[in-house]
Design an enzyme around this catalytic site. Structure first.
Site, PDB file in Angstrom:
ATOM      1  N   LYS A  54       0.774  -1.243  -0.052  1.00  0.00           N
ATOM      2  CA  LYS A  54      -0.191  -0.024  -0.003  1.00  0.00           C
ATOM      3  C   LYS A  54       0.972   1.358  -0.149  1.00  0.00           C
ATOM      4  CE  LYS A  54      -3.830  -2.044   2.044  1.00  0.00           C
ATOM      5  NZ  LYS A  54      -4.472  -2.780   3.388  1.00  0.00           N
ATOM      6  N   GLN A  98      -4.804  -1.013   9.660  1.00  0.00           N
ATOM      7  CA  GLN A  98      -5.028  -2.627   9.189  1.00  0.00           C
ATOM      8  C   GLN A  98      -5.660  -3.534   9.937  1.00  0.00           C
ATOM      9  OE1 GLN A  98      -3.796  -3.333   6.143  1.00  0.00           O
ATOM     10  NE2 GLN A  98      -3.655  -5.550   6.336  1.00  0.00           N
ATOM     11  N   ASP A 121     -11.431   3.171   4.089  1.00  0.00           N
ATOM     12  CA  ASP A 121     -11.918   1.708   4.059  1.00  0.00           C
ATOM     13  C   ASP A 121     -13.325   1.531   3.837  1.00  0.00           C
ATOM     14  OD1 ASP A 121      -9.967  -0.154   4.164  1.00  0.00           O
ATOM     15  OD2 ASP A 121      -9.408   0.247   6.306  1.00  0.00           O
TER      16      ASP A 121
HETATM   17  N1  LIG Z   1      -8.172  -2.082   7.192  1.00  0.00           N
HETATM   18  C1  LIG Z   1      -7.954  -3.209   6.138  1.00  0.00           C
HETATM   19  N2  LIG Z   1      -8.345  -2.929   4.999  1.00  0.00           N
HETATM   20  C2  LIG Z   1      -8.071  -3.973   4.091  1.00  0.00           C
HETATM   21  O1  LIG Z   1      -8.510  -3.761   2.878  1.00  0.00           O
HETATM   22  C3  LIG Z   1      -7.486  -5.135   4.586  1.00  0.00           C
HETATM   23  C4  LIG Z   1      -7.213  -5.272   5.722  1.00  0.00           C
HETATM   24  N3  LIG Z   1      -7.532  -4.178   6.606  1.00  0.00           N
HETATM   25  N4  LIG Z   1      -6.784  -6.440   6.293  1.00  0.00           N
HETATM   26  C5  LIG Z   1      -6.485  -7.461   5.321  1.00  0.00           C
HETATM   27  C6  LIG Z   1      -7.256  -7.449   4.105  1.00  0.00           C
HETATM   28  C7  LIG Z   1      -6.627  -8.276   3.010  1.00  0.00           C
HETATM   29  N5  LIG Z   1      -6.584  -7.347   1.939  1.00  0.00           N
HETATM   30  C8  LIG Z   1      -5.687  -7.637   0.751  1.00  0.00           C
HETATM   31  C9  LIG Z   1      -5.408  -6.523   0.016  1.00  0.00           C
HETATM   32  C10 LIG Z   1      -4.347  -6.821  -1.250  1.00  0.00           C
HETATM   33  C11 LIG Z   1      -4.268  -8.059  -1.757  1.00  0.00           C
HETATM   34  C12 LIG Z   1      -3.408  -8.373  -2.868  1.00  0.00           C
HETATM   35  O2  LIG Z   1      -2.759  -7.341  -3.479  1.00  0.00           O
HETATM   36  N6  LIG Z   1      -3.292  -9.697  -3.129  1.00  0.00           N
HETATM   37  C13 LIG Z   1      -2.525 -10.042  -4.262  1.00  0.00           C
HETATM   38  C14 LIG Z   1      -1.440 -11.246  -3.820  1.00  0.00           C
HETATM   39  C15 LIG Z   1      -0.396 -10.411  -2.675  1.00  0.00           C
HETATM   40  C16 LIG Z   1       0.426 -11.781  -2.120  1.00  0.00           C
HETATM   41  O3  LIG Z   1       1.170 -12.591  -2.847  1.00  0.00           O
HETATM   42  O4  LIG Z   1       0.321 -12.067  -0.893  1.00  0.00           O
HETATM   43  C17 LIG Z   1      -3.107 -10.784  -5.297  1.00  0.00           C
HETATM   44  O5  LIG Z   1      -4.284 -11.379  -5.027  1.00  0.00           O
HETATM   45  O6  LIG Z   1      -2.774 -10.814  -6.299  1.00  0.00           O
HETATM   46  C18 LIG Z   1      -4.837  -9.080  -0.693  1.00  0.00           C
HETATM   47  C19 LIG Z   1      -5.568  -8.996   0.184  1.00  0.00           C
HETATM   48  C20 LIG Z   1      -7.001  -6.026   2.310  1.00  0.00           C
HETATM   49  N7  LIG Z   1      -7.380  -6.290   3.623  1.00  0.00           N
END
Ligand SMILES: Nc1nc(=O)c2c([nH]1)NC[C@@H]1CN(c3ccc(C(=O)N[C@@H](CCC(=O)O)C(=O)O)cc3)C=[N+]21
Ligand SMILES: NC(=O)C1=CN([C@@H]2O[C@H](COP(=O)(O)OP(=O)(O)OC[C@H]3O[C@@H](n4cnc5c(N)ncnc54)[C@H](OP(=O)(O)O)[C@@H]3O)[C@@H](O)[C@H]2O)C=CC1
Length: 294
Positions: A54, A98, A121
């Site tokens: 991020k 987060q 968020d």
């Molecule tokens: N306040 C808060 N807001 C959130 O938006 C929030 C949170 N807490 N806690 C955790 C979850 C999870 N989350 C993700 C974001 C990006 C990927 C992402 O970019 N994933 C990549 C892969 C990344 C990797 O390889 O680990 C993909 O799917 O291609 C995944 C999961 C946002 N979250």
């Protein structure tokens, strides 16, 4: 394989490029960058990776990133005091705490302390209420990203049967609200649903947000349906490494679906791009009461 693979990475890159253009316009008009504060409590390795991504994307979009890392034993009062400072800081347009937070911290109290107009968020009850009643607010990034992918794939969604599997405040519930706003006929399935497969079989749109690897089977999918896989499950691979899989049996579903998102490279990148979008929107609303075109 018959399904079109929905390239979330490419859609996300395109959205981030539009955001970067909007940011340049904002900087020219306001004389400062939009600012995003990200708060991470504790050392959860997966959360640390997301926060780093991020922060990097924030800089790439031309915005200012403020990273606040607090130790795992931070008290609720200390965290609330930080949120108060960020609420009062005029250079901060968006605040993201987060999740998950350590168990001793009252998550609801922290999330409701964030100024709703900086709540990029979309987790604050005021923004949940705005979404439910059709007012302008902030929509949670993951369901917003899913909706953008669906609109890019299908165009008009009106009248379609949509099944959302999962009812969390972060994904399932806001996803259902967004699909309802698009005039879909929405079913929300959860752990007490008697026959999830029967509901999924009727769906033109399936959104899977369960948190169980390969929970949705290929033979549940109606031929031609659009499948959005929100799941991010880390599993041990046969070669001993760690792999990322979704909540949908991808190979099985891709053989019958019309379109499907992969994991990784589907919804995840869109979540982060939508966070950039929401931060620019927050900055524009705060400074000039205007809505950027995105
Ligand atoms: N306040 C808060 N807001 C959130 O938006 C929030 C949170 N807490 N806690 C955790 C979850 C999870 N989350 C993700 C974001 C990006 C990927 C992402 O970019 N994933 C990549 C892969 C990344 C990797 O390889 O680990 C993909 O799917 O291609 C995944 C999961 C946002 N979250
Ligand atoms: N790509 C991204 O950007 C993001 C990905 N995620 C991922 O999405 C997934 C879901 O996340 P989140 O919504 O936070 O998870 P939660 O654990 O909060 O919610 C899971 C939901 O699935 C339901 N569920 C559990 N078991 C079953 C079952 N056997 N049958 C039907 N429904 C079931 C639960 O029902 P009940 O309410 O009855 O318990 C609950 O509503 C996770 O894999 C997570 O990592 C999450 C956020 C962002």
């Amino acid at each position: 394989m018959t399904a079109m693979i929905i390239d979330g990475k490419a859609h996300a890159a395109a959205l981030r490029a539009r955001v970067a253009d909007g940011v340049a316009g904002f900087v020219a008009a306001a004389g400062r960058k939009p600012g995003l504060a990200v708060v991470l409590v504790g050392e959860d390795p997966a959360s640390a990776v997301y926060v780093r991504t991020k922060t990097r994307m924030t800089a790439e979009a031309g915005m200012a990133g403020f990273e606040h890392r607090l130790p795992a034993d931070t008290t609720s009062d200390d965290l609330l005091a930080l949120v108060d400072r960020l609420n009062a800081d005029d250079t901060v347009d968006g605040i993201l705490v987060q999740l998950p937070l350590p168990a001793h911290i009252d998550e609801r109290r922290v999330l409701t302390r964030i100024d709703p107009d900086k709540d990029v968020d979309g987790f604050h009850p005021v923004n949940v209420g705005r979404l439910a009643t059709g007012l302008h607010g902030f929509v949670p990034c993951t369901p917003l990203g899913c909706l953008m992918l669906l609109r890019a794939t299908l165009g008009e969604l009106s009248g379609l049967e949509a099944v959302v599997v999962g009812r969390s405040n972060i994904v399932g519930k806001p996803m259902a609200q967004l699909l309802l706003q698009q005039s879909c006929t929405v079913t929300v399935a959860h752990s007490r649903t008697r026959d999830v497969a029967a509901h999924v079989r009727r769906a033109d749109i399936v959104v899977a947000a369960v948190g169980i690897p390969h929970f949705i089977k290929g033979d549940w999918i109606k031929p031609g349906a659009s499948v959005i896989d929100v799941g991010i499950n880390r599993i041990a691979k046969e070669d001993g490494g760690a792999g990322l899989v979704g909540d949908v049996d991808f190979a099985g579903a891709a053989a019958v679906a019309g379109a499907i998102t992969p994991v990784p490279g589907g919804v995840g990148p869109m979540t982060i791009a939508c966070l950039m979008r929401n931060t620019l929107v927050a900055a524009c609303r705060r400074v000039c009461a205007a809505e950027p075109e995105l």
